[in-house]
Design an enzyme around this catalytic site. Structure first.
Site, PDB file in Angstrom:
ATOM      1  N   LYS A  69       0.834  -1.212   0.000  1.00 61.86           N
ATOM      2  CA  LYS A  69       0.000   0.000   0.000  1.00 61.86           C
ATOM      3  C   LYS A  69       0.869   1.264   0.000  1.00 61.86           C
ATOM      4  O   LYS A  69       0.650   2.171  -0.779  1.00 61.86           O
ATOM      5  CB  LYS A  69      -0.897   0.051   1.247  1.00 61.86           C
ATOM      6  CG  LYS A  69      -1.949  -1.022   1.322  1.00 61.86           C
ATOM      7  CD  LYS A  69      -2.953  -0.732   2.438  1.00 61.86           C
ATOM      8  CE  LYS A  69      -2.328  -0.587   3.808  1.00 61.86           C
ATOM      9  NZ  LYS A  69      -1.823  -1.837   4.369  1.00 61.86           N
ATOM     10  N   ARG A  73     -10.066   0.358   8.733  1.00 60.22           N
ATOM     11  CA  ARG A  73      -9.703  -1.043   8.912  1.00 60.22           C
ATOM     12  C   ARG A  73     -10.847  -1.829   9.512  1.00 60.22           C
ATOM     13  O   ARG A  73     -10.774  -3.051   9.571  1.00 60.22           O
ATOM     14  CB  ARG A  73      -8.517  -1.137   9.856  1.00 60.22           C
ATOM     15  CG  ARG A  73      -7.139  -1.127   9.189  1.00 60.22           C
ATOM     16  CD  ARG A  73      -6.144  -1.216  10.311  1.00 60.22           C
ATOM     17  NE  ARG A  73      -4.826  -1.654  10.023  1.00 60.22           N
ATOM     18  CZ  ARG A  73      -3.802  -0.866   9.733  1.00 60.22           C
ATOM     19  NH1 ARG A  73      -3.976   0.409   9.530  1.00 60.22           N
ATOM     20  NH2 ARG A  73      -2.595  -1.366   9.616  1.00 60.22           N
ATOM     21  N   ARG A  80      11.826  -6.875   6.021  1.00 60.25           N
ATOM     22  CA  ARG A  80      11.858  -5.439   5.703  1.00 60.25           C
ATOM     23  C   ARG A  80      12.719  -4.670   6.715  1.00 60.25           C
ATOM     24  O   ARG A  80      12.695  -4.940   7.904  1.00 60.25           O
ATOM     25  CB  ARG A  80      10.431  -4.891   5.731  1.00 60.25           C
ATOM     26  CG  ARG A  80      10.350  -3.411   5.436  1.00 60.25           C
ATOM     27  CD  ARG A  80       8.962  -2.980   5.070  1.00 60.25           C
ATOM     28  NE  ARG A  80       8.019  -3.040   6.181  1.00 60.25           N
ATOM     29  CZ  ARG A  80       6.753  -2.633   6.083  1.00 60.25           C
ATOM     30  NH1 ARG A  80       6.283  -2.197   4.938  1.00 60.25           N
ATOM     31  NH2 ARG A  80       5.954  -2.709   7.123  1.00 60.25           N
ATOM     32  N   ARG A 123      11.436  -2.253  11.824  1.00 62.32           N
ATOM     33  CA  ARG A 123      10.334  -1.628  12.565  1.00 62.32           C
ATOM     34  C   ARG A 123       9.946  -2.566  13.694  1.00 62.32           C
ATOM     35  O   ARG A 123       9.870  -3.767  13.500  1.00 62.32           O
ATOM     36  CB  ARG A 123       9.131  -1.462  11.629  1.00 62.32           C
ATOM     37  CG  ARG A 123       8.908  -0.051  11.183  1.00 62.32           C
ATOM     38  CD  ARG A 123       7.893   0.015  10.070  1.00 62.32           C
ATOM     39  NE  ARG A 123       6.570  -0.471  10.461  1.00 62.32           N
ATOM     40  CZ  ARG A 123       5.501  -0.394   9.664  1.00 62.32           C
ATOM     41  NH1 ARG A 123       5.602   0.138   8.473  1.00 62.32           N
ATOM     42  NH2 ARG A 123       4.339  -0.848  10.060  1.00 62.32           N
ATOM     43  N   ARG A 128      -0.401  -9.142  13.375  1.00 63.72           N
ATOM     44  CA  ARG A 128      -0.990  -8.088  12.531  1.00 63.72           C
ATOM     45  C   ARG A 128      -1.777  -8.695  11.375  1.00 63.72           C
ATOM     46  O   ARG A 128      -2.821  -8.175  10.985  1.00 63.72           O
ATOM     47  CB  ARG A 128       0.115  -7.160  11.978  1.00 63.72           C
ATOM     48  CG  ARG A 128       0.680  -6.223  13.035  1.00 63.72           C
ATOM     49  CD  ARG A 128       1.991  -5.601  12.565  1.00 63.72           C
ATOM     50  NE  ARG A 128       1.829  -4.648  11.476  1.00 63.72           N
ATOM     51  CZ  ARG A 128       2.818  -4.290  10.660  1.00 63.72           C
ATOM     52  NH1 ARG A 128       4.019  -4.824  10.785  1.00 63.72           N
ATOM     53  NH2 ARG A 128       2.616  -3.420   9.716  1.00 63.72           N
TER      54      ARG A 128
HETATM   55  P1  AMP Z   1       0.301   0.345   9.432  1.00 67.16           P
HETATM   56  O1  AMP Z   1       1.593   1.043   9.176  1.00 67.16           O
HETATM   57  O2  AMP Z   1      -0.838   0.848   8.595  1.00 67.16           O
HETATM   58  O3  AMP Z   1       0.437  -1.156   9.386  1.00 67.16           O
HETATM   59  O4  AMP Z   1      -0.131   0.719  10.949  1.00 67.16           O
HETATM   60  C1  AMP Z   1       0.700   0.383  12.032  1.00 67.16           C
HETATM   61  C2  AMP Z   1      -0.135   0.298  13.304  1.00 67.16           C
HETATM   62  O5  AMP Z   1      -0.818   1.555  13.556  1.00 67.16           O
HETATM   63  C3  AMP Z   1      -1.234  -0.753  13.279  1.00 67.16           C
HETATM   64  O6  AMP Z   1      -0.750  -2.059  13.595  1.00 67.16           O
HETATM   65  C4  AMP Z   1      -2.175  -0.203  14.356  1.00 67.16           C
HETATM   66  O7  AMP Z   1      -1.664  -0.437  15.647  1.00 67.16           O
HETATM   67  C5  AMP Z   1      -2.121   1.308  14.104  1.00 67.16           C
HETATM   68  N1  AMP Z   1      -3.142   1.751  13.116  1.00 67.16           N
HETATM   69  C6  AMP Z   1      -2.910   2.358  11.917  1.00 67.16           C
HETATM   70  N2  AMP Z   1      -4.076   2.619  11.278  1.00 67.16           N
HETATM   71  C7  AMP Z   1      -5.064   2.165  12.081  1.00 67.16           C
HETATM   72  C8  AMP Z   1      -6.493   2.117  11.970  1.00 67.16           C
HETATM   73  N3  AMP Z   1      -7.143   2.579  10.884  1.00 67.16           N
HETATM   74  N4  AMP Z   1      -7.188   1.569  13.001  1.00 67.16           N
HETATM   75  C9  AMP Z   1      -6.572   1.098  14.092  1.00 67.16           C
HETATM   76  N5  AMP Z   1      -5.241   1.081  14.251  1.00 67.16           N
HETATM   77  C10 AMP Z   1      -4.472   1.615  13.268  1.00 67.16           C
END
Ligand code: AMP
Length: 212
Positions: free
Chosen positions: A14, A88, A126, A160, A171
């Site tokens: 993404k 999400r 990564r 990360r 996740r």
């Molecule tokens: P990402 O980089 O999009 O994978 O986001 C990393 C982390 O941020 C996720 O594992 C969640 O803990 C939090 N997060 C990001 N976007 C959301 C969302 N829309 N709803 C809930 N948690 C989020």
């Protein structure tokens, strides 16, 4: 305003695809990036979200919705927006639909599909430059042995915290649990776009441009 929601598992590409689309005039907003920035600035928001992120769990809907709704309302009306990592959950999707209606925006959801084994390999290998965000992969695009980032000359290049294999699996479980609800939501509104996310970055980008 035209909103394109990017949906895909962590590691589906993404962020990479969003970066390419910004070259076509799209504005990219990633809730994950917003939260990571808040954590590294040790802001009030950062303190609220850090525990959830480290555990690979979702930040509570109420908090995410508040952050995104306020960001959307500040954008110019002619923005073409890529929302990366939001919504999400079903409540988040409903909340976005409401905000979009209020500000006169259309919403389409683009699902980037990648099989789970490929995702685990992509994510656990990564590495990211802490200074500029440049990404590497231990197998396919190894970070320089000097430890200095090839993009910005700085570093360090790190994994990360939430890319460690244990957290990655968690996740992906969390993602799978939410995915079907989102798909049903956007399908019922006739605004679901599906793309195959396997293959070279440019090939996936070309598929996406055909759809948008
Ligand atoms: P990402 O980089 O999009 O994978 O986001 C990393 C982390 O941020 C996720 O594992 C969640 O803990 C939090 N997060 C990001 N976007 C959301 C969302 N829309 N709803 C809930 N948690 C989020």
């Amino acid at each position: 305003m035209k909103i394109v929601v990017l949906v895909g598992a962590p590691g589906a590409g993404k962020g990479t695809q969003a970066k390419l689309l910004t070259e076509d005039g799209y504005t990219h907003v990633s809730t994950g990036d917003m939260f990571r920035a808040a954590v590294s600035e040790s802001s009030e928001l950062g303190a609220k979200v850090r525990g959830f992120m480290d555990a690979g769990a979702l930040v509570p809907d109420e908090l995410v919705i508040e952050v995104v709704a306020s960001a959307l309302k500040q954008l110019p009306k002619d923005t073409r927006l890529l929302l990366d990592g939001f919504p999400r959950t079903s409540p988040q999707a409903h909340a976005l639909a409401e905000v979009a209606e209020a500000i006169g925006a259309t919403v389409d959801a683009l699902f980037i599909e990648v099989p789970i084994d490929a995702l685990i390999e992509r994510l656990s290998g990564r590495r990211v430059c802490e200074a500029c965000g440049q990404t590497y992969h231990v197998r396919y695009n190894a970070p320089p042995a000097t430890g200095e980032c090839s993009a910005c000359g700085k570093g360090p290049i790190v994994q990360r915290r939430d890319d460690q294999e244990e957290t990655v699996r968690k996740r992906l479980e969390v993602y799978e649990a939410q995915r079907n609800a989102l798909q049903a939501f956007y399908e019922s509104r006739g605004s679901l776009l599906m793309v195959n996310g396997v293959g070279e970055v440019d090939a996936v980008a070309a598929r996406i441009k055909q759809l948008l």
